[in-house]
Design an enzyme around this catalytic site. Structure first.
Site, mmCIF file in Angstrom:
data_model
loop_
_atom_site.group_PDB
_atom_site.id
_atom_site.type_symbol
_atom_site.label_atom_id
_atom_site.label_comp_id
_atom_site.label_asym_id
_atom_site.label_seq_id
_atom_site.Cartn_x
_atom_site.Cartn_y
_atom_site.Cartn_z
ATOM 1 N NE ARG A 283 -1.935 1.363 3.798
ATOM 2 C CZ ARG A 283 -1.736 2.265 4.766
ATOM 3 N NH1 ARG A 283 -0.779 2.088 5.667
ATOM 4 N NH2 ARG A 283 -2.476 3.341 4.835
ATOM 5 C CG ASN B 146 0.511 6.362 4.892
ATOM 6 O OD1 ASN B 146 -0.391 7.148 4.609
ATOM 7 N ND2 ASN B 146 0.886 6.103 6.145
ATOM 8 C CE1 TYR C 102 -1.416 10.262 12.902
ATOM 9 C CE2 TYR C 102 -1.901 9.952 10.570
ATOM 10 C CZ TYR C 102 -1.343 9.494 11.754
ATOM 11 O OH TYR C 102 -0.720 8.285 11.777
ATOM 12 C CE LYS C 103 -2.089 11.912 5.556
ATOM 13 N NZ LYS C 103 -1.226 10.714 5.594
#
Ligand code: FES
Lengths: 321, 346
Positions: free
Chosen positions: B223, B225, B316-317
């Protein structure tokens, strides 16, 4: 993504009768390469082309994981079972080309264990053949207690005795020998892990005794040798694929779904891994849940079924597949 | 033709750059003009030639510089590499996987020869030629995991599988986006994911864990991210927050293009054969805005994604402080035309 297992093209390189019930099969890769490395306790699913049926049965790899020139499995003949073991015994001969899955391990060693205490019953010895070989190669501490009906049915008992001597204890039913389980479990060093493979009764007994003697459940590992049980035929509607199928007496629900051309996921085909879990959309009748995956509550709710081992009796069943 | 390895740094003077060919192979993570958190897992199979998926373990022009940066991080903080005692076998599994894949994909740079347990490993870019006995830790200068991950791009988490859960019991983690191996070591899947917002409905994690514990040998998955990093820093660990955290206040309309980097992690998941463990290689790719916007489609799309990102996710990032500056800068490159579907540049 497709959840079917990756396949290996193999040829049967040897078929060796071990005793009156058990036969060993050797597989090599058709292209002559090494087979994938595996870990003790792993199984492969063997595809059997039996006339117009395909049977898929899981068998533990019993060779040493340190040698992957060939894979070996042992199959106990079951004269009243659904026919997979009989097919292996009667029709699988050296030179036959077969397809097997990549190894999958649902019964792996806990490598944190200070000592590995193993209990085997009957054909439940096979995963321990590989596990003991793996541990012996690493200087691991293990002890195996093996019960069988008679000495002549003690499959590989002689091999194990010769390889590991006093680390192997044998018990024969016909001589009334029985594992002194309570004593065994209460005298193990701290950090011992228990592994059990054999008939359901033996597994339940060992889990039960271990629990009442205060063993943490994380230190108790077991592998059911549960083949799907035959039963009354029943009809199922598959809502997603829009098919209605009949599950025969000797067929599992999973096999019937596969025969209808739907490709559902699976890993163990024995009701323990959780891969084949399927939602029930509606039903009128009663489930015969033979799995070890769903909770009691799931079983009661009638919302889920494990098609690899479970059956149904009643008027109608609709599944989300 | 081999790779030309760049001489560059990920700290101090920050000389890290992507060559034009590497800009085009950057794994841009947005296939549409919006981003939603999802467990977007797919089979890890070989992809198009010239992409980062051309080989299952990617080696690129930053290899040598990244390995030098890793050595610096480890010299300062040896706890970035840890392996609990029962994970040594899994370390050998990983060594085999990485040597095999690197030698397969880049024969001009890596060679693995085996004679039973006697293995010879040649790593030309790093000038290594070692012969050792597979399975015998005393024949290598480090444990097997540390040995090979000092020679492989990306972070590596090795997980033990037991009791129906996964346990972070070993790893080499020097290029992480704000998490710490030393904090997570020994934790299970639910414990180490506890801080993620929005994904909190338990369902997502239960499903993800079920998927991961069923990862099969021979069938890896992957995946993508993403996050953003100011300056091309590989090491944005919590331990070093005092070094990189303040960078976020230094973004100005003049330096956005040079300072702000999109950081994409290609995570793959593999079942290890001997130990039955799972390894997550987390491969980090960095690209500065100036490089990214050389592809007009990416510039337009990134503008829309960052502009419309839900507030919680932006927080959050860690984008909150400089998001307005970045969106303003990107907006000038967004002519409002439609972006084509898919990840690749036009
Ligand atoms: S296939 Fe494993 S539970 Fe059905």
């Amino acid at each position: 993504m497709s959840t079917g297992t990756t396949k290996l093209d193999v040829v049967v390189s040897d078929v060796v009768p071990v005793n009156e019930l058990v036969t060993r099969f050797h597989f090599r890769r058709r292209d002559g390469q090494m087979l994938p490395t595996f870990s003790g306790g792993a199984h492969v699913v063997v595809e059997m082309r039996d006339g117009d049926r395909t049977r898929l049965n899981p068998y533990s790899l019993m060779g040493s994981p340190l040698d992957t020139r060939e894979y070996t499995i042992s199959v106990r003949r079951d004269d009243v079972g659904r026919g997979g073991s009989l097919f292996m015994h009667r029709s699988v001969k050296p030179g036959l080309e077969m397809v097997i899955s990549y190894p999958v391990n649902l019964f792996s060693l806990d490598l944190r264990a200070k000592k590995h205490l193993m209990l085997a019953g009957g054909i439940g010895i096979t995963p321990f053949m590989a596990q003991t070989a793996q541990l012996a190669g690493e200087g691991g501490n293990f002890e195996l207690h093996y019960t069988c009906r008679t000495a002549s049915l003690g499959t590989y008992a002689d091999v194990l005795r010769e390889r590991y001597d006093r680390r192997i204890r044998l018990y024969h039913d016909d001589r009334d020998e029985r594992i002194d389980l309570d004593r065994l479990l209460s005298t193990q060093p701290l950090g011992t892990h228990l592994y059990v493979c054999g008939p359901a009764g033996m597994i339940n007994w060992a889990r039960d005794r271990a629990a009442s003697l205060g063993w943490p459940s994380e230190a108790v590992h077991f592998e059911h040798f549960a083949a799907p049980q035959p039963g009354l035929p029943f009809d199922v509607t598959l809502a997603v694929s829009g098919k209605t199928i009949r599950v025969g007496e000797q067929q599992s629900l999973l096999e019937a779904i596969e025969a209808a051309g739907v490709d559902p996921p699976y890993l163990c085909r024995g009701g323990v891994c959780g891969q084949c879990e399927t939602n029930v959309i509606s039903y009128d009748g009663k489930f015969i849940h033979n799995d070890h995956w769903l909770s009691e509550e799931d079983h009661r709710s009638g919302c889920k079924i494990m098609p690899c081992v479970s059956r149904f009796e009643g008027r109608s069943l609709v599944l989300e597949r | 033709m081999g790779i030309t390895f760049r001489k560059e740094t990920f700290r101090d003077d920050f000389t890290f750059r992507n060559s034009p060919e590497h800009i085009r192979r950057f794994p841009f993570p947005f296939h549409e003009d919006a981003y939603m958190y999802a467990v977007n897992i797919e089979p890890h199979v070989v992809g198009p030639k010239g992409s980062v998926l051309e080989n299952l373990i990617d080696v690129d022009e930053h290899y040598v510089a990244e390995m030098q940066d890793r050595a610096l991080v480890l010299a300062e903080d040896p706890l970035r590499c840890q392996s609990l005692p029962h994970m040594t076998l899994a370390g050998w599994d990983l060594l085999e996987l990485l040597m095999e894949q690197q030698a397969l994909g880049y024969p001009e740079h890596f060679t693995l020869t085996r004679d039973g347990d006697r293995w010879r490993w040649i790593n030309r870019p790093l000038g290594i030629d070692d012969t050792f006995t597979f399975g015998d830790t005393s024949t290598l200068p480090y444990g097997p995991m540390e040995y090979i991950t000092r020679q492989s791009q990306g972070d590596f988490c090795i997980l033990d599988q037991r009791d129906g859960n996964l346990w972070m019991d070993a790893g080499m983690v020097t290029t992480q986006a704000d998490w710490s191996l030393d904090f997570d070591i020994g934790m299970n899947f639910f414990e180490w994911h506890a801080p993620v917002p929005l994904a909190h409905e338990k369902g997502i994690f239960t499903r993800a864990l079920k998927f991961l514990t069923n990862i099969q040998q021979g069938k890896p998955a992957r995946r993508l991210n993403w996050t953003m990093t100011i300056n091309p820093r590989l090491d944005t660990s919590p331990e070093n927050y005092h070094k990189w955290g303040p960078d976020r206040t230094t973004v100005t309309p003049e330096n956005v293009g040079d300072k702000v980097h999109l950081r994409v992690e290609l995570q793959s998941f593999w079942r290890l054969p001997r130990s039955n463990g799972i390894v997550f290689p987390i491969r980090c790719y960095l690209i500065k805005m100036d490089e990214l916007v050389t592809q007009p489609k990416w510039a337009r799309r990134l503008h829309r994604v960052i502009r419309d990102l839900p507030e919680e996710l932006a927080t959050y990032k860690g984008l909150t402080r400089y998001r307005p500056t970045l969106v303003e800068w990107l907006s000038r490159l967004d002519d409002g035309s439609v972006t084509s579907p898919g990840f690749g540049p036009d």
